[in-house]
Structures are given as structure tokens and as C-alpha cells.
Design a protein around this motif. Sequence first.
Motif, PDB file in Angstrom:
ATOM      1  N   TRP A   1       0.834  -1.211   0.000  1.00  9.09           N
ATOM      2  CA  TRP A   1       0.000   0.000   0.000  1.00  9.09           C
ATOM      3  C   TRP A   1       0.866   1.259   0.000  1.00  9.09           C
ATOM      4  O   TRP A   1       0.568   2.227  -0.711  1.00  9.09           O
ATOM      5  N   LEU A   2       1.940   1.243   0.777  1.00 10.04           N
ATOM      6  CA  LEU A   2       2.822   2.398   0.818  1.00 10.04           C
ATOM      7  C   LEU A   2       3.490   2.627  -0.537  1.00 10.04           C
ATOM      8  O   LEU A   2       3.561   3.760  -1.030  1.00 10.04           O
ATOM      9  N   LEU A   3       3.955   1.561  -1.153  1.00 12.38           N
ATOM     10  CA  LEU A   3       4.611   1.691  -2.456  1.00 12.38           C
ATOM     11  C   LEU A   3       3.602   2.080  -3.546  1.00 12.38           C
ATOM     12  O   LEU A   3       3.974   2.768  -4.505  1.00 12.38           O
ATOM     13  N   SER A   4       2.353   1.665  -3.399  1.00 12.66           N
ATOM     14  CA  SER A   4       1.313   2.114  -4.335  1.00 12.66           C
ATOM     15  C   SER A   4       1.154   3.633  -4.257  1.00 12.66           C
ATOM     16  O   SER A   4       1.010   4.317  -5.280  1.00 12.66           O
ATOM     17  N   PHE A   5       1.193   4.157  -3.018  1.00 10.92           N
ATOM     18  CA  PHE A   5       1.122   5.605  -2.827  1.00 10.92           C
ATOM     19  C   PHE A   5       2.357   6.285  -3.420  1.00 10.92           C
ATOM     20  O   PHE A   5       2.271   7.352  -4.030  1.00 10.92           O
ATOM     21  N   ASP A   6       3.522   5.637  -3.260  1.00  9.42           N
ATOM     22  CA  ASP A   6       4.762   6.180  -3.827  1.00  9.42           C
ATOM     23  C   ASP A   6       4.680   6.253  -5.354  1.00  9.42           C
ATOM     24  O   ASP A   6       5.199   7.191  -5.972  1.00  9.42           O
ATOM     25  N   MET A   7       4.056   5.248  -5.965  1.00  8.08           N
ATOM     26  CA  MET A   7       3.877   5.287  -7.424  1.00  8.08           C
ATOM     27  C   MET A   7       3.049   6.504  -7.832  1.00  8.08           C
ATOM     28  O   MET A   7       3.347   7.174  -8.827  1.00  8.08           O
ATOM     29  N   LEU A   8       2.008   6.792  -7.053  1.00  4.20           N
ATOM     30  CA  LEU A   8       1.132   7.925  -7.364  1.00  4.20           C
ATOM     31  C   LEU A   8       1.879   9.249  -7.243  1.00  4.20           C
ATOM     32  O   LEU A   8       1.819  10.088  -8.142  1.00  4.20           O
ATOM     33  N   ILE A   9       2.614   9.431  -6.127  1.00  2.50           N
ATOM     34  CA  ILE A   9       3.318  10.702  -5.960  1.00  2.50           C
ATOM     35  C   ILE A   9       4.499  10.801  -6.923  1.00  2.50           C
ATOM     36  O   ILE A   9       4.911  11.890  -7.305  1.00  2.50           O
ATOM     37  N   GLY A  10       5.035   9.643  -7.341  1.00  2.00           N
ATOM     38  CA  GLY A  10       6.082   9.665  -8.347  1.00  2.00           C
ATOM     39  C   GLY A  10       5.542  10.061  -9.702  1.00  2.00           C
ATOM     40  O   GLY A  10       6.176  10.809 -10.448  1.00  2.00           O
ATOM     41  N   ARG A  11       4.355   9.578 -10.042  1.00  4.91           N
ATOM     42  CA  ARG A  11       3.746   9.881 -11.346  1.00  4.91           C
ATOM     43  C   ARG A  11       3.262  11.325 -11.415  1.00  4.91           C
ATOM     44  O   ARG A  11       3.476  12.026 -12.408  1.00  4.91           O
ATOM     45  N   LEU A  12       2.596  11.788 -10.340  1.00  2.00           N
ATOM     46  CA  LEU A  12       2.067  13.153 -10.342  1.00  2.00           C
ATOM     47  C   LEU A  12       3.067  14.145  -9.756  1.00  2.00           C
ATOM     48  O   LEU A  12       2.850  15.355  -9.845  1.00  2.00           O
ATOM     49  N   GLU A  13       4.118  13.624  -9.154  1.00  2.51           N
ATOM     50  CA  GLU A  13       5.181  14.375  -8.497  1.00  2.51           C
ATOM     51  C   GLU A  13       4.701  14.936  -7.158  1.00  2.51           C
ATOM     52  O   GLU A  13       3.523  15.145  -6.924  1.00  2.51           O
ATOM     53  N   ILE A  14       5.658  15.194  -6.291  1.00  6.29           N
ATOM     54  CA  ILE A  14       5.371  15.407  -4.871  1.00  6.29           C
ATOM     55  C   ILE A  14       4.453  16.587  -4.632  1.00  6.29           C
ATOM     56  O   ILE A  14       3.531  16.520  -3.816  1.00  6.29           O
ATOM     57  N   PHE A  15       4.666  17.698  -5.327  1.00  8.73           N
ATOM     58  CA  PHE A  15       3.914  18.911  -5.019  1.00  8.73           C
ATOM     59  C   PHE A  15       2.419  18.737  -5.247  1.00  8.73           C
ATOM     60  O   PHE A  15       1.604  19.261  -4.480  1.00  8.73           O
TER      61      PHE A  15
END
Length: 500
Positions: A472-486
Motif C-alpha cells: 500500500w505504501l509503495l502504491s502511494f509512492d507510485m502515485l506521488i512519483g507519477r504526479l510528483e510530490i507537489f
Amino acid sequence: MKSKLFGVLLLIEAAALLLTAAVALHYRRVAGETDAGCFLLTAGLTGALGLLLFNIGNARKKANLQIRDSFMVVALAWVLFSAFGMLPFLMYGTVDNVTDAFFETMSGFSTTGATILNNIDSQPHGILFWRSLMQWLGGLGVVVFTLAFIPSVAKGSKKMSLFAAEAPGLSVEKLAPTMGATSRLLWMIYIALTVLCAFFYHLGPMNRFDALCHAFTTIGTGGFSTHQASIGYFQSSYVEYVCVFFMLLAGINFAMYHFLFNRRFEVIRKNEELRWYLIAIVGFTVLLMARFYFAPRFGIVTEEQLASHPQTGADRLRTSLFHVVALLSNTGFQGSNCDYDAWGRLFLVPTVAMMIVGGCAGSTSGGFKMVRVIVLFKYIKKTVNELIHSSSMYTIKVSGQTVDDLGLKRVLSFFSLFIIVFMINVVALSAAGMGFEEGAISFLTCFSNYGPGSGITGPSGNFAQIPTFAKWLLSFDMLIGRLEIFTILLLFSRSFWRAK
């Protein structure tokens, strides 16, 4: 307005599911496969909710989307797409739990390519097509697709903020008079590259289905394959070189193709990011070839590791080039001899470095982006020069254009946030039961949208065995990586929601 836009986005996903159902129905007729019903049912559910939200949006008093709404719509759209997109995997039995289904689907739409499947070759054609189509849709983004082909949905709203929220690494300067026209132009380039890629794949040993699916995931820089052994399944130098060529193209800012078509060669020649992207490919390829050549001569690899190395000069070139381009474009394909874990630790550091850097802004690749790396190094050089010559002032220029203070602050802030998020993830993944190195590289590969990690998550393994919390954490990381942190950080900012 938000309900209407969400409705349209879900209707687009329903249409993609119906297209996949048509593929599944074809293979039910010719091969007796039974996954078509899963896609038809999911398309019905997704389309029904889409129509409901669209009608609710039409019935309400019209209001334009504000900047904060744009960021919220984009972030929630990716979660919604993953929530509905995972249903066929559960219905057919590809996976038996929501965690794995969501992880696989988020990995698809975010073009990460990390997988939990151990039996890809035994999956029906509908499931394989859906995995590939997800990555193709996620490559440029479905919101950008909506702006391109259904611009009236966001009429009167801040389309630039919608565009920037989903594709934050893109240069949002207009290539056409309107953002809708710019989005259409980008999608036309995207489709043309996909068609060309499928054509050249099919000229080799790939059948039409494999050629189309791999074209989707090559141009989308996703890395999902229709085979467990990835590109290495075909044991074809031709396929690997075609893959290298189109991965390289997909990692370039798509605006360059617009300039090329319009004969604006001077703009392309002056583009520093493109130049350094190509230099990095050549430089890392030479570095890996040198390591393959000299490592056994200096006795710094074991006999077992040496057995996994390419043995001839031609194999070293192909293996090194494939590995480098797959990493810098963040595609994540594996060639016939690309198990970098088996090569030895000598190869791990450059592998992780390339994984982090990624391709060009304005491409479908992930990672830190080459232009940010350029700005960081120029900032370091500027700081050193100002220390030596304290009375002088230096400016940072990229491609002949001055990077203003706001642009510089954004790059430095992004780098700082990346370090903070990295440390939080390493601690959290270690607490969940993953080893320090495996957790660190698993975060980096998911955040950079590359795919394979190291150890149990490496090219010879997958993410099936990691703890549930880690998925679940890495799934969230994929999202923030794709849309970028900001884009994601703003949603958790109180001042962002209070601002008028």
C-alpha cells in the motif's frame, strides 16, 4: 463541474474496458478464454457511475474549476481509475486480494511496471491487453486525453492548471493556441509513435498481439510485458534494438517532435536537456561495457556472477545499451541478459543512479528528470564560483534561458522533499519487515516509476512476497512519483484549502 469531469473520466475508462472486452471476446471465440465477462461487468459498473456523476454535474449550477479543484480532480482520478481498473483482476482470479489487485493496477496506470504476478504467460489475452492499455493511458494521462478530445467538459476552467497537475514534469508552454489544441498535438505524437513502434515490433518475431501490447508499454514507458521474461522472452537482438530505439524516443520531451515536424532545428539543437540525455545514454553505456570487460580481469566478480555477464563484444553493447535506456527512460523492460542483481554489486550503483535521474521533462518517463539534474549541478557550480569570486553574480541558464529564483526554488524544494520522503519510506518499509537495501531501492523504483527493484523485488523476482503494508505504501509512492510530490503535498496543505 467536478462531478461532470469525474463522470467523463470514468466513461473514458469504461470505453477502454469495453475495448478490452472486445479483445477478450475475440480470444474467447478462437481460444476459449473466459475473461470477457469480467471486463463487460466492470465496464457496466464504471460507465453507470460515470453517467450518474455526469448527470449530477449537468444538473448543478455551473461553476468553473479553480486551481485547487484541478489538483484534487487529477489526484482522485488516478485513485478512481485504479479502484475500478483492478476489478477484472479480482473477478477473473488473476489475484485473490484487493491489496495485490490495487498494487498491480496503480503500477499500470502510473506506468511503474512493478508487478506481483508470477504467472503472466498463463493469463488470458484480455487481462494482458488491459495491463498494457492501462500503461498506455497512463503515459500521457487521461486528464490530458480529456482536454485533448473533450475540451468542452472543462470549458471556462483553468485548463493550464489541470494540464500541469497531471503532467507536472511537462513544460506547459503552449505548442498550439489553446491548451486543448496542445493536448491534442501531444496525443497525436503519442499515437503516431505507438503505431510506428508496433509496426517495427511486428516485423520481428512478435505476433500482432504482442507487438501492440509492447508498443503500448514501450511508448508509455511502463514496462509491463505479455511474458514473465519480459523482452528477453523473444531472444531476439532485433526486438531489443527496436525496443531501445523507441524507449529512447519516449524519454525525449514530446515538444521536440513538434519542433522537428515544423523544421525548428535550432530549438532542438539548443535544447540542453536533450543533449545531456543523449550524452548520459552514451556515457553510461560505455561505463557498463567497460565494467563488463575489466571486472573479470581484475577479479572483482565471482565465477557465478561472471557466468551471468554478456561474453562477446556485441552482447556487451546490446546488454549495456538496453539496460541504460530502459533505466533512463524509466521503462523497466528486461532484455535477454539484464538481471543486474546477478551481475554483482559493481553494477548496482550506476543502476540506482540512472533509476533516480530518469528521462526528459515533457516525456512519458518518470524519475527526477534530466532538466532538474542540470539545474542542480549548475546551482552547485554557481555557488562555488560565488565563493571564489564573492563580488560577482552568476545566473543559471538552461537552453539559453535564465532560470529565475522561483524555478530554482522549485527544483531545490523538490530535491529536499525527495530526500525527506525517501527517509520516511526507508524507515516505514524497514519497520514493515523489508531489508534496508531492498526497501530503499523498492521505494526508488516505485517513486521513479521504473519497475524492478533489487533482491526479492529485483528483475528475477517481483513484489508478491513483500508485506501488505509495504504494497500500500509503495502504491502511494507510485502515485506521488507519477504526479510528483507537489501535486499530492498540496492536497494535505491546510493553507492551500483556505487560500482564496
